[in-house]
Design an enzyme around this catalytic site. Structure first.
Site, PDB file in Angstrom:
ATOM      1  N   HIS A   1       0.540  14.814   7.100  1.00  0.00           N
ATOM      2  CA  HIS A   1      -0.238  14.862   8.342  1.00  0.00           C
ATOM      3  C   HIS A   1      -1.714  14.686   8.016  1.00  0.00           C
ATOM      4  O   HIS A   1      -2.173  15.091   6.946  1.00  0.00           O
ATOM      5  CB  HIS A   1       0.013  16.200   9.053  1.00  0.00           C
TER       6      HIS A   1
ATOM      7  N   GLU B   1      -0.847   8.193  13.745  1.00  0.00           N
ATOM      8  CA  GLU B   1      -1.813   8.917  14.589  1.00  0.00           C
ATOM      9  C   GLU B   1      -3.238   8.586  14.159  1.00  0.00           C
ATOM     10  O   GLU B   1      -3.635   8.959  13.048  1.00  0.00           O
ATOM     11  CB  GLU B   1      -1.646  10.433  14.423  1.00  0.00           C
TER      12      GLU B   1
HETATM   13  O1  G3P Z   1       0.685  16.330  14.932  1.00  0.00           O
HETATM   14  C1  G3P Z   1       0.253  15.942  16.196  1.00  0.00           C
HETATM   15  C2  G3P Z   1      -1.193  15.854  16.285  1.00  0.00           C
HETATM   16  O2  G3P Z   1      -1.903  15.527  15.179  1.00  0.00           O
HETATM   17  C3  G3P Z   1      -1.728  15.295  17.540  1.00  0.00           C
HETATM   18  O3  G3P Z   1      -2.491  16.329  18.037  1.00  0.00           O
HETATM   19  O4  G3P Z   1      -3.478  17.725  19.744  1.00  0.00           O
HETATM   20  O5  G3P Z   1      -3.882  15.273  19.755  1.00  0.00           O
HETATM   21  O6  G3P Z   1      -1.638  16.159  20.346  1.00  0.00           O
HETATM   22  P1  G3P Z   1      -2.885  16.359  19.564  1.00  0.00           P
END
Ligand code: G3P
Length: 222
Positions: free
Chosen positions: A93, A141
């Site tokens: 992550h 992400e």
């Molecule tokens: O692991 C999920 C994360 O990094 C995304 O976070 O708070 O933007 O949904 P968020």
């Protein structure tokens, strides 16, 4: 095992610890029972066993260390998360990055234990590189959108598209996913599912928020 369409990472949020982790996990299970949309939860390590004992939905760890059981003080092993009832783990992550060689070793340990691996990547090219190590899924992400409430599917749809194009296999996308439309668009762009955290972890009513997100999966499939 079926992979969840929605994966909720509890991170180290105090709003998603202990009793509240259980509340969110039970809400996720209820949403699955009512909608058929499978939701996975990713509690903090200290809560893993308690959550896994309490719910039937898949429970993942947030990270494991690339070591076998033994003299490794403070390490979390694949054996430990499996014993606690986890079905798999996130790896690499953005907030818990590890080197490529460590990803490779850990994936081997996870395979030996028959556990699911979801390897995170900060962009589609890195996602492609880690997908070559053959995890069960890759989650892309963009770090700059994490925790902003501005969804990758809205702000950077090209990241979703390119991830799906480049990566063979199951692709999750995440960062800022917080509304039904974010889920609809992510899936319409070709993602298998979404990885999210704050929208649910910090929600006043996690059940309603999860139901809204699950309805996004249903809409995308219509
Ligand atoms: O692991 C999920 C994360 O990094 C995304 O976070 O708070 O933007 O949904 P968020």
């Amino acid at each position: 095992m079926e992979l969840p369409r929605i994966v909720v990472n509890f991170k180290a949020y105090k709003e998603a610890l202990g009793k509240r982790a259980l509340e969110i996990s039970r809400a996720a299970e209820k949403v699955w029972e009512e909608t058929g949309v499978l939701v996975g939860v990713v509690p903090q390590h200290v809560d893993l066993r308690m959550i896994a004992d309490a719910v039937e939905i898949p429970v993942f760890a947030q990270h494991v260390d690339p070591v076998r059981p033994g003299a490794h003080t403070g390490s979390v092993t694949v054996e430990a998360i499996k014993d606690a009832g986890a079905v798999g783990t996130l790896l690499n992550h953005s907030e818990r990055r590890i080197r490529l060689d460590q990803i490779e070793v850990t994936l081997q340990l996870l395979r030996e234990a028959d556990l699911i691996s979801i390897v995170c990547a900060n962009d589609p090219v890195v996602g492609k590189a880690v997908s070559d190590l053959q995890p069960d899924a890759v989650a892309v992400e963009p770090p700059e959108l994490i925790g902003t409430g501005i969804s990758v599917s809205e702000a950077k749809p090209e990241v979703v598209k390119r991830s799906v194009d480049l990566i063979e296999g199951v692709v999750y996308v995440g960062a800022g996913v917080s509304k039904r439309e974010d889920v609809v668009k992510s899936l319409e762009l070709g993602a298998y599912g979404v990885l999210l955290a704050s929208a649910v972890a910090k929600a006043k009513d996690p059940y309603s928020k999860l139901l809204e997100l699950a309805e996004g999966v249903i809409t995308a499939e219509e």
